[in-house]
Structures are given as structure tokens and as C-alpha cells.
Design a protein around this motif. Structure first.
Motif, PDB file in Angstrom:
ATOM      1  N   LYS A   1      42.813  21.088  53.315  1.00  0.00           N
ATOM      2  CA  LYS A   1      44.328  21.595  53.005  1.00  0.00           C
ATOM      3  C   LYS A   1      44.941  22.544  54.047  1.00  0.00           C
ATOM      4  CE  LYS A   1      44.471  20.481  48.164  1.00  0.00           C
ATOM      5  NZ  LYS A   1      44.802  20.853  46.797  1.00  0.00           N
ATOM      6  N   PRO A   2      45.975  22.572  54.391  1.00  0.00           N
ATOM      7  CA  PRO A   2      46.470  23.544  55.155  1.00  0.00           C
ATOM      8  C   PRO A   2      46.597  24.973  54.613  1.00  0.00           C
ATOM      9  CG  PRO A   2      48.213  21.863  55.114  1.00  0.00           C
ATOM     10  CD  PRO A   2      46.971  21.622  54.196  1.00  0.00           C
ATOM     11  N   ILE A   3      46.080  25.955  55.432  1.00  0.00           N
ATOM     12  CA  ILE A   3      46.141  27.355  55.169  1.00  0.00           C
ATOM     13  C   ILE A   3      47.551  27.840  54.548  1.00  0.00           C
ATOM     14  CG2 ILE A   3      45.610  29.928  55.419  1.00  0.00           C
ATOM     15  CD1 ILE A   3      43.342  28.753  57.475  1.00  0.00           C
ATOM     16  N   THR A   4      47.671  28.460  53.487  1.00  0.00           N
ATOM     17  CA  THR A   4      48.826  29.113  52.958  1.00  0.00           C
ATOM     18  C   THR A   4      49.015  30.556  53.218  1.00  0.00           C
ATOM     19  OG1 THR A   4      47.994  29.429  50.576  1.00  0.00           O
ATOM     20  CG2 THR A   4      48.852  27.128  51.200  1.00  0.00           C
ATOM     21  N   ARG A   5      50.348  31.151  52.877  1.00  0.00           N
ATOM     22  CA  ARG A   5      50.397  32.312  53.147  1.00  0.00           C
ATOM     23  C   ARG A   5      49.639  33.247  52.192  1.00  0.00           C
ATOM     24  NH1 ARG A   5      53.847  36.346  50.915  1.00  0.00           N
ATOM     25  NH2 ARG A   5      54.817  34.506  49.437  1.00  0.00           N
ATOM     26  N   LEU A   6      49.533  32.748  50.825  1.00  0.00           N
ATOM     27  CA  LEU A   6      48.797  33.620  49.959  1.00  0.00           C
ATOM     28  C   LEU A   6      47.246  33.569  50.083  1.00  0.00           C
ATOM     29  CD1 LEU A   6      50.585  32.577  46.560  1.00  0.00           C
ATOM     30  CD2 LEU A   6      50.488  34.831  47.497  1.00  0.00           C
ATOM     31  N   GLU A   7      46.713  32.405  50.738  1.00  0.00           N
ATOM     32  CA  GLU A   7      45.528  32.606  51.168  1.00  0.00           C
ATOM     33  C   GLU A   7      45.234  33.371  52.199  1.00  0.00           C
ATOM     34  OE1 GLU A   7      43.710  28.184  50.465  1.00  0.00           O
ATOM     35  OE2 GLU A   7      45.180  28.153  51.796  1.00  0.00           O
ATOM     36  N   ILE A   8      46.018  33.742  53.144  1.00  0.00           N
ATOM     37  CA  ILE A   8      46.024  34.739  54.188  1.00  0.00           C
ATOM     38  C   ILE A   8      46.016  35.858  53.580  1.00  0.00           C
ATOM     39  CG2 ILE A   8      47.067  35.702  56.321  1.00  0.00           C
ATOM     40  CD1 ILE A   8      47.777  32.803  57.010  1.00  0.00           C
ATOM     41  N   ILE A   9      46.954  36.192  52.678  1.00  0.00           N
ATOM     42  CA  ILE A   9      46.903  37.601  52.141  1.00  0.00           C
ATOM     43  C   ILE A   9      45.420  37.870  51.353  1.00  0.00           C
ATOM     44  CG2 ILE A   9      48.019  38.905  50.189  1.00  0.00           C
ATOM     45  CD1 ILE A   9      50.543  37.360  50.860  1.00  0.00           C
ATOM     46  N   ASN A  10      45.063  36.914  50.635  1.00  0.00           N
ATOM     47  CA  ASN A  10      43.602  36.864  49.768  1.00  0.00           C
ATOM     48  C   ASN A  10      42.503  37.416  50.563  1.00  0.00           C
ATOM     49  OD1 ASN A  10      42.127  34.675  47.475  1.00  0.00           O
ATOM     50  ND2 ASN A  10      41.733  36.712  47.761  1.00  0.00           N
ATOM     51  N   LEU A  11      42.729  36.788  51.993  1.00  0.00           N
ATOM     52  CA  LEU A  11      41.803  37.059  52.895  1.00  0.00           C
ATOM     53  C   LEU A  11      41.669  38.500  53.346  1.00  0.00           C
ATOM     54  CD1 LEU A  11      39.396  36.455  55.035  1.00  0.00           C
ATOM     55  CD2 LEU A  11      41.256  35.460  56.470  1.00  0.00           C
TER      56      LEU A  11
ATOM     57  N   GLY B   1      33.483  39.776  47.016  1.00  0.00           N
ATOM     58  CA  GLY B   1      33.265  40.093  48.339  1.00  0.00           C
ATOM     59  C   GLY B   1      33.609  39.027  49.159  1.00  0.00           C
ATOM     60  N   LEU B   2      34.154  37.791  48.629  1.00  0.00           N
ATOM     61  CA  LEU B   2      34.296  36.537  49.546  1.00  0.00           C
ATOM     62  C   LEU B   2      35.824  36.141  48.975  1.00  0.00           C
ATOM     63  CD1 LEU B   2      30.958  34.879  49.726  1.00  0.00           C
ATOM     64  CD2 LEU B   2      32.283  36.157  51.589  1.00  0.00           C
ATOM     65  N   PRO B   3      36.648  35.974  49.894  1.00  0.00           N
ATOM     66  CA  PRO B   3      38.107  35.402  49.159  1.00  0.00           C
ATOM     67  C   PRO B   3      37.970  34.007  48.526  1.00  0.00           C
ATOM     68  CG  PRO B   3      37.883  35.315  51.538  1.00  0.00           C
ATOM     69  CD  PRO B   3      36.815  35.987  51.254  1.00  0.00           C
ATOM     70  N   TYR B   4      38.521  33.723  47.378  1.00  0.00           N
ATOM     71  CA  TYR B   4      38.203  32.733  46.601  1.00  0.00           C
ATOM     72  C   TYR B   4      39.371  32.295  45.726  1.00  0.00           C
ATOM     73  CZ  TYR B   4      36.034  30.733  42.498  1.00  0.00           C
ATOM     74  OH  TYR B   4      35.785  29.996  41.233  1.00  0.00           O
ATOM     75  N   SER B   5      39.992  33.095  45.158  1.00  0.00           N
ATOM     76  CA  SER B   5      40.945  32.994  44.187  1.00  0.00           C
ATOM     77  C   SER B   5      42.068  31.978  44.220  1.00  0.00           C
ATOM     78  CB  SER B   5      41.893  34.296  43.758  1.00  0.00           C
ATOM     79  OG  SER B   5      42.656  34.052  42.525  1.00  0.00           O
ATOM     80  N   ILE B   6      42.981  32.167  45.673  1.00  0.00           N
ATOM     81  CA  ILE B   6      43.821  31.561  45.782  1.00  0.00           C
ATOM     82  C   ILE B   6      43.532  29.929  46.266  1.00  0.00           C
ATOM     83  CG2 ILE B   6      46.266  31.072  47.282  1.00  0.00           C
ATOM     84  CD1 ILE B   6      46.250  33.276  45.413  1.00  0.00           C
ATOM     85  N   SER B   7      42.717  29.569  46.933  1.00  0.00           N
ATOM     86  CA  SER B   7      41.934  28.344  47.207  1.00  0.00           C
ATOM     87  C   SER B   7      41.507  27.595  46.037  1.00  0.00           C
ATOM     88  CB  SER B   7      41.123  28.459  48.200  1.00  0.00           C
ATOM     89  OG  SER B   7      41.551  29.079  49.583  1.00  0.00           O
ATOM     90  N   PHE B   8      40.736  28.457  45.263  1.00  0.00           N
ATOM     91  CA  PHE B   8      40.148  27.925  43.912  1.00  0.00           C
ATOM     92  C   PHE B   8      41.567  27.282  43.207  1.00  0.00           C
ATOM     93  CE2 PHE B   8      39.461  28.046  39.411  1.00  0.00           C
ATOM     94  CZ  PHE B   8      38.245  27.257  39.300  1.00  0.00           C
TER      95      PHE B   8
END
Length: 297
Positions: A154-164, A91-98
Motif C-alpha cells: 500500500k502507499p505510505i501514509t503521513r501517519l506511517e512516516i510519523i510513526n517511523l 523498537g520497530l515502527p508497527y502500529s499505523i501499518s498494522f
């Protein structure tokens, strides 16, 4: 490794992890559908009894995927995409940042200002009584989410935006298809599973110094069956490129290195001892001042 070179043969992907994760996602999708017309008391009941176990187990599947255990190091991006897929029923974006922060935890265990697994000074100062430590355990998912922003943003990455975006699309679809009860079940299961729950004992068991001089502990109890053997934590930190499935073999092969280390057989007892032992608090962690060049993901 010099004494037991056969351990090198365990440094390979666990392809079974792929099918286990797919089945877990399908199980949660089925649960989302089944709870949509239940009374609220049963939604809460199943969120804690079933959903929380699957959700916490899925976070540890994501932990495995962050180490490229699903597809191997040669297909790192496949692991990132698969982690985003595994993230969906949480339910909450987590994977890439983790993944970004967890690699720092392995490279710089206990590093002040780098390892966000270390509680903040506020946590150590405020959650110092038995009641407050109990509340801290209940609120662990919130501290794990907020702590990186306080300690090491940390700066947000493209993959984190996709994860979101992928997560928001999935959440909207669940709400549109099956309504608020399914959404509640999903989110409550994640919060409850990472808070006051037997599996959450691993958060404290792994690195809190119940014995002075020992900063990492393994757990060899039955809950490893639900957690991809994350309890084999000394083994995991020694060999982070060996999937959880094979960590019991590491212990068996190199028993002389692990059998005599302090260890746990109950995560529930760890939680109880953490609350009731007045000498243990969120401060009970090794913290190091790092020297030299620090490379972060």
C-alpha cells in the motif's frame, strides 16, 4: 444480538487500557535502564524471559488500539497517536501499518491478495517438513513484516512516516542514554516474543484449520491474561468493536453459540501439534476469491 441485545452494552471503550499501556511502557523503560550494565548472557536471558512477554503483549495492546478500544470510535485519531506511543518500546515502527492491514483482515478474512495474515505460496511450499515448520515459527516476525509487501503493498501514509520518525527518535535516544545492551534487549525482546514463544501460539491457533471446516478457533487458557483476551477469537471476529476485556462476557452471555465450537486450552500444544502433524502446514488456511467491490484502508 437479536437474541442477546445486552451485548450492545459492551460496545464501548476500555479506558483501563490506557493506564495498562502506560504502565507497560514504563516497565520497559525501567528494564532498558536495568540491563545496560549486565553481562550479555543476562541481557539475552531477560530479553527472552521478560522483554519478550512485554513486547508481545504490547503488540496485542496495539491490536486493541487499532480497534479504537482505548478512546472510542469518536476519537479515532487519539487512538492512532496512542498506538504510536505504545509502539515505542518495540523498537520497530508497527502500529499505523498494522491498523491498515488488520482492518482488511476483519473485512475480508481469507481474501486472496487482501488478507496478509494468509501465508504466501512460497511459505506453504517451502515450510512443509517438521524442521522447516519449526524454523518458520522462529522466523514468524520477519514473515509478518515482509508478507504485506509481497501480497498487498500500500502507499505510505503521513501517519506511517510519523510513526517511523517517532520510533527512530526514540531508538536513538535509548542508544544515546543507555547504550547497545539496552537497544539489543529492546529489539531482541520483540523478535523473540513474536517467534519461538508460548504466546506466539495464538498466530497459529486463530485461523489454521486443524479441523476441516473450522477456520477460526478460540483459546480459553491463562495466557489471555497477558494478551488482552485475544484468545477469545471467535468472539472477537463476531464483535470487533467490543474490547478484549469484555469478550469473556460475550462468551458467557451467548454461551450456546461458543461453548460447542472447537477450542484450545494450550498455545504451547498448538505450536507442538503444528510442527509434528504432517497434515498441517502454512497452507492450512481458508483462502477466498473476493467478488464485488473491495474497500481497503
Amino acid at each position: 444480538v437479536a437474541k442477546h441485545p445486552e451485548i450492545k452494552a459492551l460496545m464501548k471503550p476500555d479506558y483501563n487500557l490506557i493506564w495498562v499501556v502506560v504502565l507497560m511502557v514504563l516497565a520497559q523503560l525501567t528494564a532498558f535502564y536495568l540491563v545496560k550494565d549486565l553481562d550479555w548472557k543476562w541481557v539475552v536471558f531477560w530479553a527472552y524471559v521478560f522483554g519478550s512477554c512485554i513486547s508481545h503483549s504490547m503488540t496485542l495492546a496495539i491490536h486493541e488500539i487499532s480497534h479504537n478500544s482505548a478512546f472510542g470510535n469518536s476519537k479515532a485519531m487519539w487512538n492512532r497517536w496512542f498506538g504510536i506511543f505504545a509502539n515505542l518500546p518495540l523498537g520497530l515502527p508497527y502500529s499505523i501499518s498494522f491498523k491498515r492491514y488488520h482492518m482488511d483482515h476483519h473485512r475480508y478474512l481469507g481474501g486472496d491478495g487482501i488478507d496478509v495474515d494468509i501465508p504466501t505460496n512460497f511459505e506453504g511450499w517451502f515450510f512443509c517438513t517438521r524442521f522447516r515448520k519449526f524454523i518458520w515459527i522462529v522466523l514468524q516476525p520477519f514473515f509478518y513484516a515482509i508478507r504485506p509487501l509481497c501480497i498487498n503493498p500500500k502507499p505510505i501514509t503521513r501517519l506511517e512516516i510519523i510513526n517511523l520518525l517517532a520510533q527512530l527518535t526514540f531508538d536513538v535516544a535509548i542508544y544515546y542514554l543507555w547504550g547497545v545492551k539496552s537497544m539489543f534487549y529492546m529489539l531482541a525482546g520483540s523478535v523473540l516474543g513474536l517467534g519461538l514463544h508460548p504466546i506466539s501460539g495464538h498466530f497459529i491457533a486463530e485461523h489454521y484449520m486443524f479441523l476441516k471446516g473450522h477456520e477460526t478457533y478460540s483459546y480459553y487458557g491463562p495466557l489471555n491474561l497477558l494478551t488482552f483476551n485475544v484468545g477469545y477469537h471467535n468472539e472477537h471476529h463476531d464483535f470487533p468493536n467490543i474490547p478484549g476485556k469484555s469478550l469473556p462476557l460475550v462468551k458467557k452471555i451467548a454461551a450456546e453459540y461458543y461453548d460447542n465450537l472447537p477450542q484450545y486450552n494450550s498455545w504451547i500444544k498448538v505450536l507442538y501439534d503444528f510442527v509434528m502433524d504432517d497434515t498441517i502446514s502454512p497452507y492450512s488456511r481458508m483462502k477466498r476469491q473476493l467478488k464485488g467491490e473491495v474497500k481497503q484502508d
